[in-house]
Design a protein around this motif. Structure first.
Motif, PDB file in Angstrom:
ATOM      1  N   THR A 218       0.847  -1.191   0.000  1.00  0.00           N
ATOM      2  CA  THR A 218       0.000   0.000   0.000  1.00  0.00           C
ATOM      3  C   THR A 218       0.881   1.239   0.000  1.00  0.00           C
ATOM      4  OG1 THR A 218      -1.705  -1.179   1.253  1.00  0.00           O
ATOM      5  CG2 THR A 218      -1.859   1.228   1.173  1.00  0.00           C
TER       6      THR A 218
ATOM      7  N   ILE B 277     -10.917  -8.350  -9.095  1.00  0.00           N
ATOM      8  CA  ILE B 277     -10.810  -7.112  -8.321  1.00  0.00           C
ATOM      9  C   ILE B 277     -11.973  -6.181  -8.638  1.00  0.00           C
ATOM     10  CG2 ILE B 277      -9.405  -5.048  -7.963  1.00  0.00           C
ATOM     11  CD1 ILE B 277      -6.937  -6.771  -8.427  1.00  0.00           C
ATOM     12  N   LYS B 278     -12.327  -6.074  -9.929  1.00  0.00           N
ATOM     13  CA  LYS B 278     -13.458  -5.229 -10.316  1.00  0.00           C
ATOM     14  C   LYS B 278     -14.757  -5.762  -9.718  1.00  0.00           C
ATOM     15  CE  LYS B 278     -11.416  -3.768 -14.719  1.00  0.00           C
ATOM     16  NZ  LYS B 278     -11.519  -3.844 -16.204  1.00  0.00           N
TER      17      LYS B 278
ATOM     18  N   ILE C 229      -9.691  -6.659  -0.791  1.00  0.00           N
ATOM     19  CA  ILE C 229      -9.128  -5.512  -1.493  1.00  0.00           C
ATOM     20  C   ILE C 229     -10.245  -4.550  -1.867  1.00  0.00           C
ATOM     21  CG2 ILE C 229      -9.309  -6.286  -3.907  1.00  0.00           C
ATOM     22  CD1 ILE C 229      -6.310  -5.530  -4.149  1.00  0.00           C
ATOM     23  N   ASP C 230      -9.967  -3.255  -1.815  1.00  0.00           N
ATOM     24  CA  ASP C 230     -10.958  -2.258  -2.200  1.00  0.00           C
ATOM     25  C   ASP C 230     -10.241  -0.969  -2.587  1.00  0.00           C
ATOM     26  OD1 ASP C 230     -10.034  -1.353   0.211  1.00  0.00           O
ATOM     27  OD2 ASP C 230     -11.949  -1.372   1.251  1.00  0.00           O
ATOM     28  N   GLY C 231     -11.042   0.007  -3.022  1.00  0.00           N
ATOM     29  CA  GLY C 231     -10.456   1.283  -3.420  1.00  0.00           C
ATOM     30  C   GLY C 231      -9.771   1.205  -4.772  1.00  0.00           C
ATOM     31  N   ARG C 232      -8.670   1.921  -4.888  1.00  0.00           N
ATOM     32  CA  ARG C 232      -7.923   1.962  -6.137  1.00  0.00           C
ATOM     33  C   ARG C 232      -6.792   0.943  -6.089  1.00  0.00           C
ATOM     34  NH1 ARG C 232      -3.936   6.835  -8.059  1.00  0.00           N
ATOM     35  NH2 ARG C 232      -3.322   5.948 -10.080  1.00  0.00           N
ATOM     36  N   VAL C 233      -6.636   0.176  -7.165  1.00  0.00           N
ATOM     37  CA  VAL C 233      -5.616  -0.869  -7.225  1.00  0.00           C
ATOM     38  C   VAL C 233      -4.766  -0.651  -8.472  1.00  0.00           C
ATOM     39  CG1 VAL C 233      -5.180  -3.347  -7.332  1.00  0.00           C
ATOM     40  CG2 VAL C 233      -7.157  -2.490  -6.063  1.00  0.00           C
TER      41      VAL C 233
ATOM     42  N   ALA D  56     -13.574  -2.613  -6.682  1.00  0.00           N
ATOM     43  CA  ALA D  56     -12.401  -1.745  -6.742  1.00  0.00           C
ATOM     44  C   ALA D  56     -12.078  -1.395  -8.187  1.00  0.00           C
ATOM     45  CB  ALA D  56     -11.196  -2.433  -6.093  1.00  0.00           C
ATOM     46  N   SER D  57     -11.351  -0.288  -8.370  1.00  0.00           N
ATOM     47  CA  SER D  57     -10.898   0.102  -9.704  1.00  0.00           C
ATOM     48  C   SER D  57      -9.487  -0.427  -9.932  1.00  0.00           C
ATOM     49  CB  SER D  57     -10.905   1.631  -9.845  1.00  0.00           C
ATOM     50  OG  SER D  57     -10.017   2.228  -8.902  1.00  0.00           O
ATOM     51  N   VAL D  58      -9.180  -0.785 -11.169  1.00  0.00           N
ATOM     52  CA  VAL D  58      -7.896  -1.416 -11.485  1.00  0.00           C
ATOM     53  C   VAL D  58      -7.244  -0.693 -12.650  1.00  0.00           C
ATOM     54  CG1 VAL D  58      -6.737  -3.579 -12.030  1.00  0.00           C
ATOM     55  CG2 VAL D  58      -8.911  -3.622 -10.817  1.00  0.00           C
TER      56      VAL D  58
ATOM     57  N   THR E  41      -3.624   0.540  -3.208  1.00  0.00           N
ATOM     58  CA  THR E  41      -3.128  -0.835  -3.136  1.00  0.00           C
ATOM     59  C   THR E  41      -2.315  -1.135  -4.390  1.00  0.00           C
ATOM     60  OG1 THR E  41      -5.054  -1.527  -1.852  1.00  0.00           O
ATOM     61  CG2 THR E  41      -3.749  -3.252  -2.896  1.00  0.00           C
TER      62      THR E  41
END
Length: 214
Positions: A16, A77-78, A48-52, A82-84, A21
């Motif tokens: 992180t 992940i999506k 996992i969450d948020g921006r990756v 979360a965004s990838v 992430t």
């Protein structure tokens, strides 16, 4: 020159940085290493969450199997909300990833149906009506068979034993070669397709059991 028997370490690490992430892929992502990498994926993307950001700068080699695995990681992940984004990929890796993305089937959009009480009653009525039609058709088939047998018992002269033996021989005994050929070809296709998929998990030895059971 490195011998072919030496396998380079490959995997994915999680970190992180600034609330983002970062998943760092390293080593060769090829068909020979994807089975090892898959064992590390669940730990890397758990909760996992948020921006990756998936960093591919340390990936030495990548083939189609590795590209599909990367796409699967991104999709999982999506799906978690979360965004990838991917970064650090070489030009050849980017071309391969783009080709895999174009070849992949579109993800089906979830169909959200609002079921009101009236809609539930409508669906129940449709189900009962279809079940009634099927029941009537089955009764008609059984009735036709019973009527034919009853007529044969009342008038044994109408019972064509020669025709029955002919059709049993034609559709049964003489059909054995084509059934054997179809079963052989289908077994070959199943073996060829399943061995390609099971090799990712080191389970190619079970192909024989799979074909035998099917």
């Amino acid at each position: 020159m490195v011998a072919d028997t030496v396998t380079e370490d490959a995997g994915i690490e999680r970190g992180t940085v600034g609330g983002v992430t970062r998943l760092t892929a390293y080593g060769p992502w090829t068909i020979d290493t994807v089975s090892t990498i898959e064992g590390k994926i669940n730990t890397a993307i758990r909760d996992i969450d948020g921006r990756v950001v998936i960093d591919l700068a340390k990936v030495g080699r990548i083939d189609t199997a590795g590209a599909w695995l990367l796409r699967r990681i991104s999709e999982e992940i999506k799906a978690a909300g979360a965004s990838v984004e991917q970064t650090g990929a070489s030009a050849s890796a980017e071309r391969l990833l783009a080709a895999v993305e174009r070849a992949a089937p579109p993800s089906p959009e979830p169909v959200r149906r609002r079921l009101s009480p009236l809609k539930l009653v409508e669906l129940l009525g449709e189900t009962v009506a279809k079940a009634g039609i099927d029941f009537v058709q089955v009764l008609g088939l059984l009735g036709g068979i019973a009527r034919g047998l009853f007529r044969a018992v009342l008038r044994p002269a109408r019972f064509r034993l020669t025709s029955i033996v002919f059709h049993v021989d034609r559709t049964g005994l003489q059909a054995v070669p084509i059934v054997f050929l179809m079963s052989f070809l289908i077994g070959g296709i199943i073996a060829q397709q399943s061995i390609f998929q099971l090799r990712f998990y080191g389970a190619t030895i079970f192909v024989v059991d799979l074909v035998g059971i099917l």
